[in-house]
Design an enzyme around this catalytic site. Structure first.
Site, short mmCIF file in Angstrom:
data_model
loop_
_atom_site.label_atom_id
_atom_site.label_comp_id
_atom_site.label_asym_id
_atom_site.label_seq_id
_atom_site.Cartn_x
_atom_site.Cartn_y
_atom_site.Cartn_z
N VAL A 152 34.55 -56.78 48.08
CA VAL A 152 34.16 -56.70 46.67
C VAL A 152 34.28 -55.24 46.22
O VAL A 152 33.71 -54.34 46.83
CB VAL A 152 32.72 -57.20 46.45
CG1 VAL A 152 32.35 -57.13 44.97
CG2 VAL A 152 32.58 -58.63 46.97
N ASP B 243 23.73 -72.43 46.74
CA ASP B 243 23.40 -71.21 47.48
C ASP B 243 22.56 -70.27 46.62
O ASP B 243 22.78 -69.06 46.61
CB ASP B 243 24.67 -70.51 47.95
CG ASP B 243 24.40 -69.51 49.09
OD1 ASP B 243 23.33 -69.63 49.73
OD2 ASP B 243 25.23 -68.62 49.31
#
Length: 693
Positions: free
Chosen positions: A18, A128
């Protein structure tokens, strides 16, 4: 990637890397998730593409916004919104076990409900939900749910079967391998709500079987009685073992405690901040306290109640700039715990234990009075203010120069703000910066310490690399020349020496190495860098005016001692040896060396008046010196004008104690001097039972 500029890597996960990037078209920061699909299995590629699909279906202010995706270098690049406030988990960890107020919990929870309602309305299960996947905006007021990598799009109101998600947040039906639907997301949201109220997870265990057993039993510690019965009941209902008995989102929103939070959320949008009116003492006290006082009515009774307030965790004192004795500065909150302070010519800054940086503002600090008849000792109103735009990072170190400040995050990222004169901010230009800005040239390094001089800066990394920038005359940057630089430049240091800390003076610099050696460069006027060649008998065989690279100090007595601390004034220096002795060298016209010197002597000496004390810290102002002993005693000497010594004394070369009127025993945490100012942070000494307030 031609449309984006990479700034730094902000995370790595099972599916890729990321990056924090800047969009070139509008300079806006974005997150780009780089997923190397070439190396993935078919299932992993499907999960990556699923995130793109899910994100493109969602559009909500409380969900991370999806911008675009593209393929580059055999990797799928997903471009999405950047949440500057970091994760909710980070925010809770930085609380240092201080519980959130119920109003703040419900404000966060209401936004999560709205975002999850939008997700479920699209027939999507998040699967999640956890505090790591809940992000915050810059001000840490707006919630943004993210990470839809394993979300499932349901073709109808059917149920899913695959066991996915973080174990601590998975529902009992998932543990049993039973089919599940939106009620499993409700369970995970209940776990998040519990975490907001307790700062710990509802279900934790040393191994997976034990964790599954705890979840199957549905037992967890109750939240604090500080919270309302309605909040406790809401958590219990969302964590019901039977999914059929768990409320759905509409039922949760219909509860009075949540309706109020939703109403407040909508009415607060676009509000104009205003100063809160201070309530009268009687209305600010709890009802039980008011009732106890009502029958007594004396001022002594009120004083008794006020004296029961908890002990302050920190105190910060200031003197100089016309203030002759130590005054206590206000802190942002009563439970602020200060770990470091730094003062420059005009600014004063502090770092807290939970990673916040704040400054004290006062228009009158450090300025000579221009009004005839003005009172010299009038104390200005110092006002603490948190650094803007810092909510996404934790600050661990700060250093102030003249009109600019450098601060360091716990991840080794250096940021600067203030005046850009001389290129001191390290951004490649001379522009002023109001909010702290990352020094991009050092993003590839983990900086561990930074020091600001009047107009130059030094930084050292975890691999003992030194960088310098700013004004370069006198060779103060140690780069072998007198050039000025607006970006960090690597400083040459002998291979056998490993710098671990950097220290900037007005026109010189010093390094301390891992093996406690001292290196200096820049102006050596008055031998303030101890670079003159002086024999043990005190005879100077070679006088050095200035040096442009770092040279190790070898002249006695400094060269014969292991040094652990150093501070520089305008024309003198103080060091602390490993065995706790204080040495000074340089100019002594105001007695700032702490001893009598011969006119022709340039050799450094021990401050014998302090040899019975173990000195742990030193700090130097323009013409004075301050030392702190292991027992917390503070000594000052040198020029006394405008309160430099913290006493109403004349100039003195004899170290004398600084007295803190009305204060009990404390430990000095940090001390900083600059020009004529001194800033000291303390904490109460454990075991005294005394309060600093």
């Amino acid at each position: 990637m031609e449309k984006y500029e990479k700034i730094r890597v902000v995370g790595r996960g099972a599916y890729g890397t990321v990056h924090l990037c800047r969009r070139l078209s509008d300079k806006k920061y974005v997150i780009i998730k780089q997923i190397p699909v070439e190396q993935m299995t078919k299932e992993e590629r499907q999960a990556a593409l699923n995130e793109v699909k899910v994100l493109s279906m969602l559009s909500h202010p409380n969900i991370i916004e999806y911008y675009e995706n593209f393929l580059e270098d055999k990797a799928l690049m997903i471009v999405m919104e950047y949440a500057e406030g970091g994760t909710l988990l980070d925010y809770l960890h930085q609380r240092n076990n201080r519980l959130l107020e119920e109003e703040e919990i419900l404000r966060f929870f209401a936004q999560m409900l709205l975002s999850l309602q939008h997700v479920h309305s699209k027939q999507i299960l998040h699967r999640d939900l956890k505090t790591q996947n809940i992000l915050l905006d810059k001000k840490r007021e707006v919630v943004k749910i993210g990470d839809f990598g394993i979300s499932k799009v349901l073709s109808s109101k059917s149920k899913a079967y695959t066991v996915v998600g973080t174990p601590c947040y998975i529902s009992p039906e998932l543990c049993e391998g039973k089919p599940y639907n939106q009620k499993s997301d409700i369970w995970a949201l209940g776990c998040v709500l519990y975490e907001l109220a307790s700062l710990k997870r509802a279900f934790e265990a040393a191994n997976l079987p034990a964790l599954i057993l705890k979840i199957m039993r549905g037992t967890f510690a109750p939240i604090s009685e500080h919270y309302s019965e309605e909040l406790r009941s809401l958590i219990l209902s969302m964590l019901h073992l039977d999914p059929a008995k768990r409320p759905d989102i509409k039922s949760i929103m219909a509860q009075p405690i949540v309706i109020n939070a939703l109403m407040n959320l909508h009415t607060d949008l676009g509000k104009i901040p205003c100063t809160k009116t201070q309530r009268p003492l009687s209305s600010a006290m709890p009802t039980t306290t008011r009732s106890r006082l009502s029958g007594r009515g004396s001022s002594a009774s009120i004083r008794d109640v006020l004296n029961n307030k908890p002990q302050a965790l920190s105190s910060v004192f200031f003197w100089g700039g016309g203030i002759p004795t130590a005054v206590k500065l206000p802190l942002p909150t009563s439970d602020t715990q200060v770990t470091e302070v730094s003062t420059g010519r005009t600014q004063k800054a502090a770092v807290t234990k939970n990673g916040r940086l704040f400054v004290w503002e006062s228009p009158a600090v450090g300025t000579e009075s221009m009004i005839p008849g003005a009172i010299e000792n009038a104390i200005p109103a110092f006002i603490p203010r948190y650094l803007e735009g810092q909510s996404a990072v934790a600050i661990q170190h700060v250093s102030c120069g003249d009109l600019f400040t450098a601060c360091l995050t716990d991840r080794g990222i250096l940021m600067t703000f203030g005046s850009g004169a001389s290129g001191c901010l390290g951004h490649g230009n001379f522009n002023d910066v109001i909010q702290a800005k990352i020094v991009e040239a050092l993003l590839g390094y983990e900086v561990v310490q930074v020091s600001c001089g009047a107009s130059h800066v030094l930084a050292v990394t975890n691999e003992n690399e030194v960088f310098a920038w700013g004004r370069g005359d006198n060779g103060r940057l140690g780069l072998g020349n007198q050039e000025s630089y607006t970006k960090p430049m690597p400083v040459p240091v002998p291979d056998d020496l490993h710098p671990c800390s950097v220290h900037c003076g007005v026109d010189c610099s010093m390094l301390l190495t891992l093996d406690n050696k001292l290196l200096c460069c820049g102006s050596n006027r008055y031998n303030k860098c101890c670079l003159d060649e002086i024999h043990a008998d005190g005879i100077c065989t070679k006088s050095v005016e200035e040096v442009h690279t770092f040279n190790q100090v070898t002249s006695p007595p400094i060269g014969n001692n292991l040094i652990k601390g150093v501070a520089m004034g305008t024309s003198h220096t103080a060091v602390v040896s490993v065995d706790g002795q204080c040495f000074t060298f340089g100019a002594n016209q105001f007695g700032q060396l702490g001893y009598q010197t011969d006119f022709n002597s340039k050799q450094g000496q021990m401050v014998k008046a302090l040899q019975l004390y173990r000195i742990v810290r030193v700090a130097c102002g323009d013409t004075f010196t301050v030392a702190v002993s292991e027992d917390g005693e503070i000594f000052s000497w040198g020029k006394s004008a405008r309160g430099r010594l913290g006493r109403s004394d004349e100039d003195t070369m004899t170290p004398k104690k600084v007295i803190f009127q009305g204060e009990d025993v404390f430990t000095v945490v940090s001390i900083s001097c600059s020009h004529g100012n001194t800033l000291v942070a303390t904490k109460p000494t454990h075991g005294t039972g005394n309060s600093l307030d």
